[in-house]
Scaffold this motif. Structure first.
Motif: not given
Length: 70
Positions: A45-54, A59-70
């Motif tokens: 799987v390709g990873v297009a971008r990742v963002e970490v947001r409050d 007490d955790h920050r969110a991790v969002f990943a935009e994935l590209r399926l083959p």
């Protein structure tokens, strides 16, 4: 985590150069210090971008990943 990485999964944030972005603890006097939250993907799987947001009221920050399926 090491077992999953050893089985072929990748850390999405690491794949785009953001692997050491701290996510915990959030919302305290000190800024986050530890990278504890991850998005894992199969290495095909390709990873297009990742963002970490409050996120309010946690007490955790969110991790969002935009994935590209083959």
């Amino acid at each position: 985590m090491r077992d999953l990485l050893g089985k072929g999964y990748i850390d999405a944030a690491e794949a785009v150069g953001k692997g050491l972005t701290p996510t915990w603890p959030h919302g305290r006097l000190l800024p986050p210090l530890i990278t504890i939250d991850h998005v894992l993907a199969d290495r095909r799987v390709g990873v297009a971008r990742v963002e970490v947001r409050d996120v309010p009221r946690t007490d955790h920050r969110a991790v969002f990943a935009e994935l590209r399926l083959p």
